[in-house]
Enzyme design. Structure first.
Site, PDB file in Angstrom:
ATOM      1  N   ASP A  60       0.861  -1.182   0.000  1.00 21.84           N
ATOM      2  CA  ASP A  60       0.000   0.000   0.000  1.00 21.84           C
ATOM      3  C   ASP A  60       0.894   1.227   0.000  1.00 21.84           C
ATOM      4  O   ASP A  60       1.591   1.498   0.981  1.00 21.84           O
ATOM      5  CB  ASP A  60      -0.924  -0.004   1.222  1.00 21.84           C
ATOM      6  CG  ASP A  60      -1.809   1.234   1.269  1.00 21.84           C
ATOM      7  OD1 ASP A  60      -2.528   1.487   0.289  1.00 21.84           O
ATOM      8  OD2 ASP A  60      -1.763   1.967   2.288  1.00 21.84           O
ATOM      9  N   GLU A  88      -1.302  -1.425  -6.101  1.00 18.62           N
ATOM     10  CA  GLU A  88      -2.451  -0.748  -6.699  1.00 18.62           C
ATOM     11  C   GLU A  88      -2.026  -0.029  -7.978  1.00 18.62           C
ATOM     12  O   GLU A  88      -0.903   0.475  -8.076  1.00 18.62           O
ATOM     13  CB  GLU A  88      -3.046   0.266  -5.720  1.00 18.62           C
ATOM     14  CG  GLU A  88      -3.905  -0.323  -4.632  1.00 18.62           C
ATOM     15  CD  GLU A  88      -4.536   0.749  -3.775  1.00 18.62           C
ATOM     16  OE1 GLU A  88      -5.773   0.852  -3.736  1.00 18.62           O
ATOM     17  OE2 GLU A  88      -3.780   1.493  -3.129  1.00 18.62           O
ATOM     18  N   CYS A 122     -13.359 -10.101   8.228  1.00 21.92           N
ATOM     19  CA  CYS A 122     -14.698 -10.614   7.930  1.00 21.92           C
ATOM     20  C   CYS A 122     -15.235 -10.152   6.583  1.00 21.92           C
ATOM     21  O   CYS A 122     -16.263 -10.645   6.132  1.00 21.92           O
ATOM     22  CB  CYS A 122     -15.681 -10.207   9.040  1.00 21.92           C
ATOM     23  SG  CYS A 122     -15.982  -8.420   9.124  1.00 21.92           S
ATOM     24  N   CYS A 154     -13.727  -2.831  13.403  1.00 15.40           N
ATOM     25  CA  CYS A 154     -14.825  -3.422  12.632  1.00 15.40           C
ATOM     26  C   CYS A 154     -15.905  -3.932  13.588  1.00 15.40           C
ATOM     27  O   CYS A 154     -15.608  -4.299  14.737  1.00 15.40           O
ATOM     28  CB  CYS A 154     -14.278  -4.564  11.773  1.00 15.40           C
ATOM     29  SG  CYS A 154     -15.518  -5.373  10.740  1.00 15.40           S
ATOM     30  N   CYS A 190     -17.076  -6.688  13.695  1.00 18.36           N
ATOM     31  CA  CYS A 190     -16.745  -8.053  14.109  1.00 18.36           C
ATOM     32  C   CYS A 190     -15.769  -8.083  15.273  1.00 18.36           C
ATOM     33  O   CYS A 190     -15.454  -9.158  15.804  1.00 18.36           O
ATOM     34  CB  CYS A 190     -16.169  -8.841  12.935  1.00 18.36           C
ATOM     35  SG  CYS A 190     -14.509  -8.293  12.434  1.00 18.36           S
ATOM     36  N   ASP A 207      -3.424   1.318   7.069  1.00 16.27           N
ATOM     37  CA  ASP A 207      -2.514   1.005   5.975  1.00 16.27           C
ATOM     38  C   ASP A 207      -2.181  -0.488   5.916  1.00 16.27           C
ATOM     39  O   ASP A 207      -2.100  -1.065   4.828  1.00 16.27           O
ATOM     40  CB  ASP A 207      -1.230   1.823   6.127  1.00 16.27           C
ATOM     41  CG  ASP A 207      -1.490   3.321   6.036  1.00 16.27           C
ATOM     42  OD1 ASP A 207      -2.446   3.695   5.332  1.00 16.27           O
ATOM     43  OD2 ASP A 207      -0.751   4.100   6.662  1.00 16.27           O
TER      44      ASP A 207
END
Length: 383
Positions: A192, A276, A331, A347, A349, A356
């Site tokens: 990233d 990316e 998840c 999250c 979850c 990052d």
């Protein structure tokens, strides 16, 4: 695979004068060829072929008093200058008709003697050679001392002599190199790219952003202020221009060296690398333009690409619109929004993510899915 090997040249004062004459002759032939074609188009005449153009602006021009000095340099560099013009026209026509992908290519423009970069190219027809003493022998220029930082892997097919804005001379050899497969490894990594950290890897490692331009701003500012105080047209101003160019050259050299070392290490450690497909040109239009250019992402990813191809590694580029930062790597939950000031999040979850590192993990997972689909795997899992 063809690669370029660059070496520093140290021509004598007489050789510098001969190189300046060669730069000027090649530039004149290029501009004469461009002017001839533009005048023919303005008069409604057919497009002048490459052979006819060479006959007019080189062979016949040498016989005239106005261009007789073209015979004082090697004819190969004149032909190569004309070949650059012909290639520029082919690229423009291919882009205008839609055959060439990517950004629109503009028609060729005139070359100026005030351009920061001057270059001439010698092919094997010019019979350039590296002497037993390690010097570069060029026709009608002489034996130029070279600082050899490494050996050439094979006989070069051409050499381009370059003078940059800082007044430095370089020889850029085009050589054919064979593949050098590295030992197989099970390690894979997602990268990233960012500004806070130059790169964050899916294994949790973070590479600091060197910020070469930011660190050199004070020195650049002083050099620019000294330039602004010099009288235009004076010799002192010319010296100050060179000082500014040298300061920028040090920044560019440091950035290139950093990208080479990091890309070599990543390719050597991992069998597959996923990044990316960033739109650097689009990001350069934002308020972060200076930092984006300073990071040099495009240069780094280009190095990853050719080194992966040479060493038997796999480089995968995923879609720039892939929501790598907002997607939970545990998840698969997609967050509705995530401003840039959010560097860590939790999250539903229960998983706590570093923004990052989570993005790099998702990039790696997306790259693995792309390779699976390319090998005949299912596009999406069964219900």
């Amino acid at each position: 695979m063809q690669l370029r090997y660059n070496f520093r040249l140290y021509p004598t004062p007489g050789q510098r004068q001969a190189l300046a004459k060669a730069f000027g002759c090649a530039r004149t032939v290029f501009n004469d060829g461009l002017r001839t074609r533009q005048e023919a188009r303005a008069q409604g005449l057919p497009y002048i072929s490459d052979g006819e153009l060479s006959k007019r602006v080189i062979t016949e021009a040498k016989k005239t008093p106005q261009r007789s000095w073209l015979g004082e340099v090697s004819a190969v560099i004149l032909q190569q200058a004309l070949a650059d013009l012909n290639q520029a026209y082919r690229n423009f026509f291919s882009s205008a008709t839609g055959k060439r992908k990517g950004p629109q290519v503009a028609p060729p423009r005139y070359r100026s003697k005030r351009d920061n970069r001057q270059a001439i190219r010698f092919t094997r027809n010019a019979r350039f050679q590296v002497t037993a003493g390690g010097k570069l022998r060029l026709p009608k220029i002489g034996d130029i001392p070279v600082r050899w930082s490494r050996d050439l892997p094979s006989a070069p097919s051409s050499v381009t002599v370059i003078k940059d804005a800082a007044g430095r001379y370089f020889a850029s050899f085009v050589v054919e190199v064979g593949d050098e497969p590295l030992p197989q490894t099970a390690s894979e990594v997602g990268i990233d790219l960012g500004l806070t950290h130059f790169a964050v890897l899916s294994d949790g490692r973070k590479i600091d952003n060197p910020r070469f331009l930011r660190r050199a701003e004070r020195r650049l500012k002083k050099a620019q202020q000294a330039l602004s105080r010099k009288e235009k047209g004076s010799n002192n101003r010319k010296k100050a221009v060179v000082q500014v160019a040298r300061a920028h050259a040090r920044v560019a050299d440091a950035r290139r060296d950093f990208a080479h070392q990091l890309s070599t290490r990543i390719i050597g450690e991992n069998q597959a690398v996923v990044v990316e497909d960033l739109s650097v040109k689009g990001l350069a239009r934002t308020k972060l333009a200076k930092s984006v250019h300073d990071a040099g992402w495009a240069q780094f990813t280009a190095m990853l690409a050719y080194k992966a191809a040479r060493h038997g590694r796999t480089l995968t580029r995923i879609d720039r619109w892939f929501p790598s930062s907002k997607l939970c790597s545990t998840c698969g939950t997609l967050a509705e929004s995530m401003p840039l000031n959010v560097r860590s999040w939790t999250c539903p979850c229960g998983a706590v993510h570093d923004r990052d590192v989570n993005a790099a993990t998702n990039i790696l997972a997306a790259g693995r899915a792309e390779r699976l689909n390319a090998c005949g795997g299912t596009v999406r899992p069964a219900a």
